[in-house]
Scaffold this active site. Structure first.
Site, PDB file in Angstrom:
ATOM      1  N   LYS A  55       0.844  -1.207   0.000  1.00 19.49           N
ATOM      2  CA  LYS A  55       0.000   0.000   0.000  1.00 19.49           C
ATOM      3  C   LYS A  55       0.877   1.253   0.000  1.00 19.49           C
ATOM      4  CE  LYS A  55      -3.914  -2.247   2.147  1.00 19.49           C
ATOM      5  NZ  LYS A  55      -4.621  -2.559   3.388  1.00 19.49           N
ATOM      6  N   GLN A  92      -4.942  -1.047   9.559  1.00 20.22           N
ATOM      7  CA  GLN A  92      -4.737  -2.385   9.007  1.00 20.22           C
ATOM      8  C   GLN A  92      -5.220  -3.441  10.003  1.00 20.22           C
ATOM      9  OE1 GLN A  92      -3.558  -3.197   5.803  1.00 20.22           O
ATOM     10  NE2 GLN A  92      -4.414  -5.144   6.436  1.00 20.22           N
ATOM     11  N   ASP A 119     -11.317   2.744   3.680  1.00 22.32           N
ATOM     12  CA  ASP A 119     -11.564   1.295   3.619  1.00 22.32           C
ATOM     13  C   ASP A 119     -13.065   1.013   3.489  1.00 22.32           C
ATOM     14  OD1 ASP A 119      -9.381  -0.397   3.531  1.00 22.32           O
ATOM     15  OD2 ASP A 119      -9.038  -0.374   5.695  1.00 22.32           O
TER      16      ASP A 119
END
Ligand code: NAD
Length: 246
Positions: A6, A50, A73
């Protein structure tokens, strides 16, 4: 691996990214404080935490702490609610990446029977909602299968589009697939393999070699949905920037 790619993809795209790596024994309060300061920082357009988190930290609380306008997200309950109602939102990155792929390859979805295996909040459930929604890559009749689904094989055999997101390597075999079906393999599992350089190989949820012989289209692992997930995340981040600056 995910985090490193990422960061790398942000750099390649021209996004500034900051990686905050807290020690594993950090308290929930520390993480919530960190999120609060990122929420308030006007230089920051997108935040992602995460997952998975250490067991002593509530994922639910942490996701709810993220400002929904920065939730790239797309996991915040208000963004999921918007998705279910067909309102503009951040689509969770993996389902978003899959929609982009269906669009790119002109895969017809309208009126098709889509079967999704797996009902997680991050993949299976939003994927089933999107495929059934009235959107260009939607309008499917969707069956959402999970660990308590009897007759899984028979249901999969009826799928025009089969999305495998259960996390069981090479679970989907050709006898479960209708000839000509479109197969989307979300699974990523490390399987020990002494002949591999790293001592393991990444396997999808579909037995690629045998299923590709009957499918009309199939995504490989690695190199399929995983790459598109990052694309989805970057598109959400760009959208957050445009929303916040527009
Ligand atoms: P999860 O463990 O949260 O959910 C798995 C789901 O599969 C559950 O809903 C469960 O009911 C269902 N399931 C398990 N065994 C089953 C069976 N035998 N029959 C039918 N259903 C069954 O997993 P997740 O977070 O949704 O991830 C699924 C897989 O996708 C994992 O391998 C994960 O690593 C991978 N993943 C990949 C990406 C990507 O970018 N490609 C992104 C997220 C997750």
């Amino acid at each position: 691996t995910y985090v490193a790619s990422k960061v790398k993809n942000c750099e390649e795209t021209g996004f500034e990214s900051t990686l905050i790596r807290l020690p594993e024994d950090s308290t929930e309060a520390t993480l919530l404080d960190t999120i609060q300061s990122l929420n308030q920082n006007q230089d920051i357009d997108g935040i992602l935490v995460q997952l998975p988190l250490p067991k002593h930290i509530s994922e639910e609380k942490v996701i709810e702490a993220i400002d929904p306008r920065k939730d790239v997200d797309g996991f915040h309950p208000s963004n999921i609610g918007r998705l279910v109602q067909g309102l503009p939102t951040f689509i969770p990155a993996t389902p978003y990446g899959i929609l982009l792929m269906l669009e790119h390859f002109n895969i017809p979805t309208k009126g098709k029977h889509a079967v999704v295996i797996g009902r997680s909040n991050i993949v299976g459930r939003p994927m089933s909602t999107l495929l059934s929604s009235n959107i260009p890559q939607g309008n499917c009749t969707v069956t959402l299968c999970h660990s308590h689904t009897p007759n899984l094989k028979e249901i999969c055999q009826q799928a025009d589009i089969l999305v495998a997101a259960l996390g069981k390597p090479e679970f989907v075999t050709p006898d479960m697939v209708k000839p000509g079906a479109v197969i989307i393999d979300v699974g990523i599992t490390r399987v020990a393999d002494a002949t591999a350089k790293k001592g393991f190989r990444i396997k999808g949820d579909v037995h690629y070699d045998s299923v590709s012989a009957v499918a009309s289209a199939i995504t490989p692992v690695p190199g399929g949905v995983g790459l598109m997930t990052i694309a989805g995340l970057l598109k959400n981040t760009l959208q957050a920037y445009l929303n916040n600056r527009g």
